[in-house]
Design a protein around this motif. Structure first.
Motif, PDB file in Angstrom:
ATOM      1  N   LEU A  66       0.833  -1.195   0.000  1.00 36.68           N
ATOM      2  CA  LEU A  66       0.000   0.000   0.000  1.00 36.68           C
ATOM      3  C   LEU A  66       0.871   1.250   0.000  1.00 36.68           C
ATOM      4  N   GLU A  67       1.866   1.258   0.860  1.00 34.17           N
ATOM      5  CA  GLU A  67       2.747   2.418   0.967  1.00 34.17           C
ATOM      6  C   GLU A  67       3.497   2.672  -0.335  1.00 34.17           C
ATOM      7  N   SER A  68       4.055   1.629  -0.940  1.00 37.30           N
ATOM      8  CA  SER A  68       4.815   1.846  -2.175  1.00 37.30           C
ATOM      9  C   SER A  68       3.902   2.291  -3.315  1.00 37.30           C
ATOM     10  N   MET A  69       2.697   1.749  -3.371  1.00 38.59           N
ATOM     11  CA  MET A  69       1.764   2.137  -4.418  1.00 38.59           C
ATOM     12  C   MET A  69       1.331   3.593  -4.255  1.00 38.59           C
ATOM     13  N   ILE A  70       0.939   3.967  -3.049  1.00 37.18           N
ATOM     14  CA  ILE A  70       0.442   5.319  -2.821  1.00 37.18           C
ATOM     15  C   ILE A  70       1.547   6.351  -3.008  1.00 37.18           C
ATOM     16  N   LYS A  71       2.731   6.042  -2.531  1.00 35.08           N
ATOM     17  CA  LYS A  71       3.837   7.004  -2.668  1.00 35.08           C
ATOM     18  C   LYS A  71       4.137   7.307  -4.129  1.00 35.08           C
ATOM     19  N   SER A  72       3.876   6.345  -5.017  1.00 35.31           N
ATOM     20  CA  SER A  72       4.131   6.598  -6.436  1.00 35.31           C
ATOM     21  C   SER A  72       3.137   7.612  -7.017  1.00 35.31           C
ATOM     22  N   TYR A  73       2.040   7.897  -6.311  1.00 34.25           N
ATOM     23  CA  TYR A  73       1.056   8.868  -6.773  1.00 34.25           C
ATOM     24  C   TYR A  73       1.183  10.218  -6.062  1.00 34.25           C
ATOM     25  N   ILE A  74       2.006  10.284  -5.034  1.00 34.16           N
ATOM     26  CA  ILE A  74       2.190  11.532  -4.289  1.00 34.16           C
ATOM     27  C   ILE A  74       3.247  12.377  -4.988  1.00 34.16           C
ATOM     28  N   ASN A  75       2.890  13.613  -5.283  1.00 37.81           N
ATOM     29  CA  ASN A  75       3.840  14.520  -5.928  1.00 37.81           C
ATOM     30  C   ASN A  75       4.945  14.908  -4.953  1.00 37.81           C
ATOM     31  N   PRO A  76       6.173  15.042  -5.452  1.00 38.42           N
ATOM     32  CA  PRO A  76       7.298  15.418  -4.577  1.00 38.42           C
ATOM     33  C   PRO A  76       6.994  16.682  -3.777  1.00 38.42           C
ATOM     34  N   GLY A  77       7.321  16.620  -2.499  1.00 38.27           N
ATOM     35  CA  GLY A  77       7.109  17.756  -1.611  1.00 38.27           C
ATOM     36  C   GLY A  77       5.758  17.760  -0.919  1.00 38.27           C
ATOM     37  N   ASN A  78       4.833  16.900  -1.351  1.00 39.01           N
ATOM     38  CA  ASN A  78       3.519  16.838  -0.714  1.00 39.01           C
ATOM     39  C   ASN A  78       3.526  15.828   0.430  1.00 39.01           C
ATOM     40  N   ALA A  79       2.668  16.074   1.424  1.00 36.63           N
ATOM     41  CA  ALA A  79       2.566  15.196   2.591  1.00 36.63           C
ATOM     42  C   ALA A  79       1.728  13.957   2.305  1.00 36.63           C
ATOM     43  N   GLY A  80       0.970  13.985   1.223  1.00 38.32           N
ATOM     44  CA  GLY A  80       0.100  12.866   0.884  1.00 38.32           C
ATOM     45  C   GLY A  80      -0.533  13.104  -0.470  1.00 38.32           C
ATOM     46  N   LEU A  81      -1.595  12.364  -0.738  1.00 37.29           N
ATOM     47  CA  LEU A  81      -2.312  12.488  -2.004  1.00 37.29           C
ATOM     48  C   LEU A  81      -3.194  13.732  -1.998  1.00 37.29           C
ATOM     49  N   THR A  82      -3.110  14.537  -3.053  1.00 35.95           N
ATOM     50  CA  THR A  82      -4.098  15.595  -3.244  1.00 35.95           C
ATOM     51  C   THR A  82      -5.342  14.941  -3.817  1.00 35.95           C
ATOM     52  N   TYR A  83      -6.420  15.692  -3.960  1.00 34.71           N
ATOM     53  CA  TYR A  83      -7.633  15.112  -4.541  1.00 34.71           C
ATOM     54  C   TYR A  83      -7.354  14.582  -5.950  1.00 34.71           C
ATOM     55  N   ASP A  84      -6.628  15.360  -6.767  1.00 36.01           N
ATOM     56  CA  ASP A  84      -6.324  14.906  -8.133  1.00 36.01           C
ATOM     57  C   ASP A  84      -5.479  13.637  -8.120  1.00 36.01           C
ATOM     58  N   ASP A  85      -4.521  13.551  -7.192  1.00 32.22           N
ATOM     59  CA  ASP A  85      -3.721  12.327  -7.058  1.00 32.22           C
ATOM     60  C   ASP A  85      -4.620  11.150  -6.690  1.00 32.22           C
ATOM     61  N   PHE A  86      -5.566  11.399  -5.797  1.00 32.48           N
ATOM     62  CA  PHE A  86      -6.501  10.363  -5.347  1.00 32.48           C
ATOM     63  C   PHE A  86      -7.351   9.860  -6.513  1.00 32.48           C
ATOM     64  N   VAL A  87      -7.806  10.768  -7.365  1.00 34.31           N
ATOM     65  CA  VAL A  87      -8.583  10.394  -8.546  1.00 34.31           C
ATOM     66  C   VAL A  87      -7.734   9.522  -9.471  1.00 34.31           C
TER      67      VAL A  87
END
Length: 183
Positions: A66-87
């Motif tokens: 889960l962590e490796s998958m989600i981190k691949s969608y998080i933009n550098p410098g962000n603390a987590g997924l933005t709404y667009d990343d989540f989509v």
């Protein structure tokens, strides 16, 4: 680019009704899910917040995958997924689990929308009697973590706002009217 989403990640993921194929219903649902699980309301969903969300939905996720998958969608410098990343993450999961079905599925747009609405209605109609009662709505809202679930009067007001025949319940026709008005 190969999708970082792996099938073994979600071990309990087998219910096709989890997915709604109507884009406007999906958009509304995704926004609500994002807002619900952005626990600290910082406009980011962290790996921990996603993990808690999956557990509440009854999905058994492998934390390292889960962590490796989600981190691949998080933009550098962000603390987590933005709404667009989540989509984008949702779209990847949808393509992985349901992409082949989309090619194979037949029927008109109206038939597909009707099918989607039927599946959504079943989520709320827990006893399968063809009606959504205030008690059933309260139970679903509670499972999703909505604070409205603690106040039956608010739940009854929600029911009455779409209950066109004033029988104290929402039937499928009233549910369809409500969902279509949201589009």
């Amino acid at each position: 680019m190969e999708s970082p989403v792996k099938r073994p990640l979600l071990k309990s993921f087998s219910n096709n009704s989890f997915r709604l194929r109507s884009p406007s219903l999906n958009s509304l649902r995704l926004r609500r899910i994002f807002d619900l699980y952005d626990a600290n309301h910082d406009s980011f969903i962290t790996v921990d917040e996603i993990s808690r969300a999956l557990m509440l939905l009854g999905l058994d996720a492998n934390m390292s995958d889960l962590e490796s998958m989600i981190k691949s969608y998080i933009n550098p410098g962000n603390a987590g997924l933005t709404y667009d990343d989540f989509v984008n993450l949702h779209r990847s999961i949808n393509d992985l689990f349901f992409g082949l079905e989309d090619v194979q599925e037949k029927g008109t747009k109206e038939e597909q929308e009707e099918s989607d609405l039927t599946e959504a209605f079943k989520v709320f109609d827990e006893d399968g009697d063809g009606f959504i009662s205030a008690t059933e709505l309260q139970m679903v809202l509670g499972k999703l973590g909505f604070t409205e679930a603690t106040e039956m009067e608010r739940v009854k007001m929600m029911i009455s706002s779409v209950d066109l025949n004033h029988d104290g319940q929402v039937d499928f026709s009233e549910f369809k009217d409500m969902m279509r008005s949201l589009q």
